[in-house]
Design a protein around this motif. Structure first.
Motif, PDB file in Angstrom:
ATOM      1  N   LEU A 107      37.335  38.198  41.895  1.00 35.74           N
ATOM      2  CA  LEU A 107      37.417  38.224  40.437  1.00 35.74           C
ATOM      3  C   LEU A 107      36.740  39.501  39.966  1.00 35.74           C
ATOM      4  CD1 LEU A 107      36.430  34.549  39.563  1.00 35.74           C
ATOM      5  CD2 LEU A 107      38.705  35.525  39.696  1.00 35.74           C
ATOM      6  N   ARG A 108      37.523  40.400  39.369  1.00 35.93           N
ATOM      7  CA  ARG A 108      37.008  41.701  38.939  1.00 35.93           C
ATOM      8  C   ARG A 108      36.837  41.713  37.424  1.00 35.93           C
ATOM      9  NH1 ARG A 108      36.445  45.988  41.886  1.00 35.93           N
ATOM     10  NH2 ARG A 108      37.811  45.148  43.489  1.00 35.93           N
TER      11      ARG A 108
ATOM     12  N   GLU B 130      41.558  37.766  38.532  1.00 35.95           N
ATOM     13  CA  GLU B 130      41.781  37.815  39.975  1.00 35.95           C
ATOM     14  C   GLU B 130      42.489  39.120  40.342  1.00 35.95           C
ATOM     15  OE1 GLU B 130      44.482  35.529  43.307  1.00 35.95           O
ATOM     16  OE2 GLU B 130      43.904  34.446  41.517  1.00 35.95           O
ATOM     17  N   SER B 131      41.958  39.798  41.350  1.00 35.05           N
ATOM     18  CA  SER B 131      42.591  41.016  41.845  1.00 35.05           C
ATOM     19  C   SER B 131      43.028  40.777  43.272  1.00 35.05           C
ATOM     20  CB  SER B 131      41.632  42.210  41.781  1.00 35.05           C
ATOM     21  OG  SER B 131      40.532  41.975  42.616  1.00 35.05           O
TER      22      SER B 131
ATOM     23  N   LYS C  19      38.539  33.936  34.328  1.00 30.31           N
ATOM     24  CA  LYS C  19      37.338  33.195  33.950  1.00 30.31           C
ATOM     25  C   LYS C  19      36.403  34.112  33.186  1.00 30.31           C
ATOM     26  CE  LYS C  19      37.101  29.777  37.570  1.00 30.31           C
ATOM     27  NZ  LYS C  19      36.870  28.487  36.975  1.00 30.31           N
ATOM     28  N   ARG C  20      35.639  33.511  32.274  1.00 28.32           N
ATOM     29  CA  ARG C  20      34.571  34.243  31.599  1.00 28.32           C
ATOM     30  C   ARG C  20      33.294  34.016  32.377  1.00 28.32           C
ATOM     31  NH1 ARG C  20      34.601  36.425  26.756  1.00 28.32           N
ATOM     32  NH2 ARG C  20      32.472  35.733  26.344  1.00 28.32           N
ATOM     33  N   LYS C  21      32.706  35.099  32.870  1.00 25.80           N
ATOM     34  CA  LYS C  21      31.488  35.020  33.657  1.00 25.80           C
ATOM     35  C   LYS C  21      30.526  36.123  33.217  1.00 25.80           C
ATOM     36  CE  LYS C  21      31.723  33.759  38.013  1.00 25.80           C
ATOM     37  NZ  LYS C  21      31.247  32.387  37.967  1.00 25.80           N
TER      38      LYS C  21
ATOM     39  N   HIS D 144      32.881  47.650  36.978  1.00 32.03           N
ATOM     40  CA  HIS D 144      33.335  47.602  38.364  1.00 32.03           C
ATOM     41  C   HIS D 144      32.866  46.349  39.099  1.00 32.03           C
ATOM     42  CE1 HIS D 144      29.278  49.280  38.433  1.00 32.03           C
ATOM     43  NE2 HIS D 144      29.179  48.706  39.605  1.00 32.03           N
ATOM     44  N   HIS D 145      32.070  45.511  38.445  1.00 28.16           N
ATOM     45  CA  HIS D 145      31.473  44.342  39.084  1.00 28.16           C
ATOM     46  C   HIS D 145      32.540  43.321  39.494  1.00 28.16           C
ATOM     47  CE1 HIS D 145      29.055  40.582  39.280  1.00 28.16           C
ATOM     48  NE2 HIS D 145      28.253  41.421  39.933  1.00 28.16           N
TER      49      HIS D 145
END
Length: 51
Positions: free
Chosen positions: A10-11, A49-50, A34-36, A16-17
């Motif tokens: 998940l990017r 998702e990457s 998702k919100r993170k 860049h995290h």
């Protein structure tokens, strides 16, 4: 019984995290969103998702 879960990245949409998590592709064929918390920008942002 085989384990069908796969690892996904998940990017962050704002830096860049990334986070690494798992998902079941049979029940969730679309890409995850998702919100993170993003420690780079120090707030919650959308992660996608990457591949």
């Amino acid at each position: 019984m085989a384990n069908t879960r796969v690892h996904v990245k998940l990017r962050s949409t704002e830096s860049h995290h990334l986070y690494v998590t798992t998902k079941n592709p049979r029940s969730t064929p679309q890409r995850l969103e998702k919100r993170k918390y993003d420690p780079v920008v120090k707030r919650h942002v959308l992660y996608r998702e990457s591949r």
